[in-house]
Design a protein around this motif. Sequence first.
Motif, short mmCIF file in Angstrom:
data_model
loop_
_atom_site.label_atom_id
_atom_site.label_comp_id
_atom_site.label_asym_id
_atom_site.label_seq_id
_atom_site.Cartn_x
_atom_site.Cartn_y
_atom_site.Cartn_z
N CYS A 79 0.86 -1.19 0.00
CA CYS A 79 0.00 0.00 0.00
C CYS A 79 0.90 1.24 0.00
O CYS A 79 1.37 1.68 1.04
CB CYS A 79 -0.90 -0.02 1.24
N SER A 80 1.12 1.79 -1.18
CA SER A 80 2.06 2.91 -1.32
C SER A 80 1.38 4.10 -1.98
O SER A 80 0.26 4.01 -2.48
CB SER A 80 3.25 2.47 -2.17
N GLU A 81 2.12 5.21 -2.00
CA GLU A 81 1.62 6.42 -2.67
C GLU A 81 1.33 6.11 -4.15
O GLU A 81 0.39 6.65 -4.73
CB GLU A 81 2.68 7.53 -2.60
N ASP A 82 2.14 5.24 -4.75
CA ASP A 82 1.97 4.91 -6.17
C ASP A 82 0.81 3.95 -6.40
O ASP A 82 0.00 4.14 -7.30
CB ASP A 82 3.26 4.28 -6.74
N SER A 83 0.74 2.89 -5.57
CA SER A 83 -0.32 1.90 -5.79
C SER A 83 -1.70 2.40 -5.35
O SER A 83 -2.71 2.01 -5.91
CB SER A 83 0.01 0.60 -5.05
N CYS A 84 -1.71 3.27 -4.35
CA CYS A 84 -2.99 3.76 -3.79
C CYS A 84 -2.96 5.28 -3.63
O CYS A 84 -2.88 5.80 -2.51
CB CYS A 84 -3.25 3.11 -2.44
N PRO A 85 -3.00 6.03 -4.76
CA PRO A 85 -2.90 7.49 -4.66
C PRO A 85 -4.10 8.15 -3.98
O PRO A 85 -4.02 9.29 -3.55
CB PRO A 85 -2.79 7.94 -6.12
N ARG A 157 -13.09 1.64 7.60
CA ARG A 157 -12.57 2.05 6.29
C ARG A 157 -11.23 1.37 5.97
O ARG A 157 -10.92 1.15 4.80
CB ARG A 157 -12.41 3.58 6.26
N VAL A 158 -10.47 1.04 7.01
CA VAL A 158 -9.21 0.33 6.78
C VAL A 158 -9.51 -1.10 6.32
O VAL A 158 -8.91 -1.59 5.36
CB VAL A 158 -8.30 0.33 8.03
N TYR A 159 -10.47 -1.76 6.99
CA TYR A 159 -10.90 -3.08 6.51
C TYR A 159 -11.36 -2.99 5.05
O TYR A 159 -10.99 -3.82 4.22
CB TYR A 159 -12.09 -3.59 7.33
N ALA A 160 -12.19 -1.98 4.75
CA ALA A 160 -12.75 -1.84 3.40
C ALA A 160 -11.65 -1.65 2.36
O ALA A 160 -11.68 -2.25 1.28
CB ALA A 160 -13.74 -0.67 3.36
N HIS A 161 -10.66 -0.84 2.70
CA HIS A 161 -9.54 -0.61 1.77
C HIS A 161 -8.75 -1.91 1.56
O HIS A 161 -8.42 -2.25 0.42
CB HIS A 161 -8.62 0.49 2.31
N ILE A 162 -8.47 -2.62 2.64
CA ILE A 162 -7.71 -3.88 2.52
C ILE A 162 -8.46 -4.88 1.64
O ILE A 162 -7.88 -5.48 0.73
CB ILE A 162 -7.41 -4.50 3.91
N TYR A 163 -9.76 -5.04 1.90
CA TYR A 163 -10.53 -6.00 1.11
C TYR A 163 -10.60 -5.62 -0.36
O TYR A 163 -10.44 -6.47 -1.24
CB TYR A 163 -11.96 -6.13 1.66
N HIS A 164 -10.85 -4.35 -0.64
CA HIS A 164 -11.03 -3.94 -2.04
C HIS A 164 -9.74 -3.82 -2.81
O HIS A 164 -9.69 -4.16 -3.99
CB HIS A 164 -11.79 -2.60 -2.11
N GLN A 165 -8.70 -3.30 -2.16
CA GLN A 165 -7.48 -2.98 -2.91
C GLN A 165 -6.33 -3.97 -2.70
O GLN A 165 -5.42 -4.02 -3.51
CB GLN A 165 -6.99 -1.56 -2.55
N HIS A 166 -6.37 -4.73 -1.60
CA HIS A 166 -5.19 -5.54 -1.27
C HIS A 166 -5.50 -6.99 -0.94
O HIS A 166 -4.68 -7.67 -0.34
CB HIS A 166 -4.44 -4.90 -0.09
#
Length: 216
Positions: A79-85, A157-166
């Motif tokens: 989860c980086s500035e590049d992968s998740c702007p 929202r952290v759970y949601a981000h992990i599930y959707h993006q990672h």
Amino acid sequence: MSFLFGNRSSKTFKPKKNIPEGSHQYELLKHAEATLGSGNLRMAVMLPDGEDLNEWVAVNTVDFFNQINMLYGTITDFCSEDSCPVMSAGPKYEYHWADGTNIKKPIKCSAPKYIDYLMTWVQDQLDDETLFPSKIGVPFRKNFMSVAKTILKRLFRVYAHIYHQHFDAVMQLQEEAHLNTSFKHFIFFVQEFNLIDRKELAPLQELIEKLTTKDR
């Protein structure tokens, strides 16, 4: 204080929040862990007989912070500035950060920056003895429950981000069972005490239905 670039080998994103041993809250945490061990999450989240609701919510909020802290800690390299702007949960949901004090107007920022703001803010609330008293007999503030609801809404929202993006990274690390169990526990808890509005849960509604229907 930001710990985003600290030593990641410990696998927590922020320092773990400890509940003092020997305190009543520590006993409550042990009770929660014992009931979780039974495998019945619906029962595990219920308010134990004779216990104070504020205290039960406080102990569990600290526990969820620690769980999410560890889960996000395992995937920070992905989860980086590049992968998740932007801080998103799928294509339809984007979150902008504001805490009402330091940042009053919501700002658009990368996911790692947003999560750093969020976890630092949560940590500040948990460390505030007037909000999360650790000593027996110290009363909770009148606005405790509304602050706890905001904390839980933001942790979701952290759970949601992990599930959707990672989720691919989670599977690669073989952490999906850990993530699913943690999230299911979180959802059962917030449902039991009606702590997060349904509309806030929309990014993971399908998953929530899947995880909770078999336990009704």
